[in-house]
Write a protein that holds these residues in place. Structure first.
Motif, PDB file in Angstrom:
ATOM      1  N   GLY A 170       0.704  -1.062   0.022  1.00  0.00           N
ATOM      2  CA  GLY A 170       0.287   0.626   0.267  1.00  0.00           C
ATOM      3  C   GLY A 170       0.697   1.168   0.038  1.00  0.00           C
ATOM      4  O   GLY A 170       1.827   1.082  -0.943  1.00  0.00           O
ATOM      5  N   ILE A 171       0.293   2.373   1.279  1.00  0.00           N
ATOM      6  CA  ILE A 171       1.304   3.375   1.041  1.00  0.00           C
ATOM      7  C   ILE A 171       2.435   3.229   0.829  1.00  0.00           C
ATOM      8  O   ILE A 171       3.647   3.982   0.048  1.00  0.00           O
ATOM      9  N   ARG A 222       9.430   2.755  -2.945  1.00  0.00           N
ATOM     10  CA  ARG A 222       9.111   2.609  -4.294  1.00  0.00           C
ATOM     11  C   ARG A 222       9.563   4.861  -4.887  1.00  0.00           C
ATOM     12  O   ARG A 222      10.666   4.724  -5.706  1.00  0.00           O
ATOM     13  N   ARG A 223       9.024   5.585  -4.009  1.00  0.00           N
ATOM     14  CA  ARG A 223       8.950   7.125  -4.727  1.00  0.00           C
ATOM     15  C   ARG A 223      10.580   7.862  -4.629  1.00  0.00           C
ATOM     16  O   ARG A 223      11.008   8.098  -5.085  1.00  0.00           O
ATOM     17  N   LEU A 224      10.922   7.346  -2.945  1.00  0.00           N
ATOM     18  CA  LEU A 224      12.378   7.868  -3.193  1.00  0.00           C
ATOM     19  C   LEU A 224      13.192   6.972  -3.512  1.00  0.00           C
ATOM     20  O   LEU A 224      13.907   7.545  -3.899  1.00  0.00           O
ATOM     21  N   ALA A 225      13.424   5.633  -3.455  1.00  0.00           N
ATOM     22  CA  ALA A 225      14.351   5.022  -3.880  1.00  0.00           C
ATOM     23  C   ALA A 225      14.511   5.511  -5.406  1.00  0.00           C
ATOM     24  O   ALA A 225      15.529   5.522  -6.206  1.00  0.00           O
ATOM     25  N   ASP A 226      13.613   5.673  -6.605  1.00  0.00           N
ATOM     26  CA  ASP A 226      13.481   6.354  -7.996  1.00  0.00           C
ATOM     27  C   ASP A 226      13.935   7.459  -7.842  1.00  0.00           C
ATOM     28  O   ASP A 226      15.364   7.641  -8.792  1.00  0.00           O
ATOM     29  N   GLU A 238       0.152   6.303  -4.472  1.00  0.00           N
ATOM     30  CA  GLU A 238       1.086   7.528  -5.312  1.00  0.00           C
ATOM     31  C   GLU A 238       0.761   8.758  -4.534  1.00  0.00           C
ATOM     32  O   GLU A 238       1.629   9.787  -5.047  1.00  0.00           O
ATOM     33  N   ASP A 239      -0.686   8.631  -4.830  1.00  0.00           N
ATOM     34  CA  ASP A 239      -0.587  10.663  -4.272  1.00  0.00           C
ATOM     35  C   ASP A 239      -0.250  10.959  -2.920  1.00  0.00           C
ATOM     36  O   ASP A 239       0.226  12.228  -3.170  1.00  0.00           O
ATOM     37  N   VAL A 240      -0.349  10.185  -2.031  1.00  0.00           N
ATOM     38  CA  VAL A 240       0.376   9.860  -1.058  1.00  0.00           C
ATOM     39  C   VAL A 240       1.928  10.240  -1.149  1.00  0.00           C
ATOM     40  O   VAL A 240       2.565  10.570  -0.068  1.00  0.00           O
TER      41      VAL A 240
END
Length: 244
Positions: free
Chosen positions: A20-21, A27-31, A214-216
């Motif tokens: 989930g969140i 993923r977002r931080l690692a990206d 992904e919004d969060v």
């Protein structure tokens, strides 16, 4: 990528990271180049397949206070720094007041609030070495309340108070502390709702749709990055206009 969003060389801890969140945040931080210690009861390495050394799985329960110290120890022993802490782990145990099992109330308060306080306490000294960002995952329910969510609302409102107190104390040390208050987000938790309950919730959202993990995660990225270098003590709603 914009320089202000580049997290290369940064180290983060994200709790509740298995799905989930939490998984979207990892993923977002690692990206963006961060190395992320992904903490959860169980971490399926396939969840972060392709990220290599940028994601470090850490299995354990934050209901055990020793696990908070272990996460900080991992950050120190392996990287000698900690730049971002995302207190995302949480559980929801709905129940009617006067008939909610005491064990459910204790688990909600322990995991949603106490574990975040203890992990932040454990992380402060390491984070203060180079500054950083603490991001607490509250909830719209912590701001507005909801029937059947007495303990959950208390835990998430408590996180808001903890955020404001920590922001004031840690600002001189270069550590920013903010909270995110998601609204109705499409996750496995909300998938369990009936079609009628989902439609009722969406009817109160100004933008007319549930949010996504992904919004969060995008809001977390903003607070983790230098784009928010002068932002602390804020409670950011990610709710599509639910509270308007």
């Amino acid at each position: 990528m914009p320089a202000d969003l580049d997290l290369t060389g940064k180290v983060a801890i994200v709790t509740g990271a298995s799905r989930g969140i939490g998984a979207a945040i990892v993923r977002r931080l690692a990206d963006q180049g961060a190395t992320v210690i992904a903490a959860a009861r169980t971490v399926n390495e396939d969840t972060f397949d392709g990220y290599g050394d940028r994601v470090v799985p850490a299995a354990g329960s934050l209901e055990d206070p020793a696990f908070a110290k272990e996460l900080v120890r991992i950050a120190f022993s392996r990287f000698k720094r900690l730049d971002v802490l995302v207190n995302n782990a949480g559980v929801m145990r709905p129940g009617v007041m006067g008939a909610t099992p005491e064990a459910d109330i204790q688990q909600v308060l322990r995991l949603n609030l106490e574990s975040a306080v203890l992990l932040t306490e454990a992380a402060v000294r390491l984070m203060a070495r180079s500054g950083g960002s603490v991001i607490n995952m509250s909830s719209i329910i912590g701001r507005l309340g909801a029937p059947g969510q007495f303990a959950y609302a208390a835990s998430k409102a408590g996180l808001i108070g903890a955020t404001l107190a920590a922001a004031k104390e840690l600002a001189p040390k270069g550590v920013r502390v903010n909270a995110i208050a998601p609204g109705f987000i499409a996750t496995e938790m909300t998938d369990a709702l009936s079609d009628e309950a989902r439609a009722e919730a969406v009817s109160h959202i100004g933008m007319g749709r549930p949010g996504t993990p992904e919004d969060v995660a995008d809001a977390v990225l903003f607070l983790a990055s230098d784009l928010s270098r002068y932002v602390t003590g804020q409670i950011i709603g990610v709710d599509g206009g639910f509270v308007l």
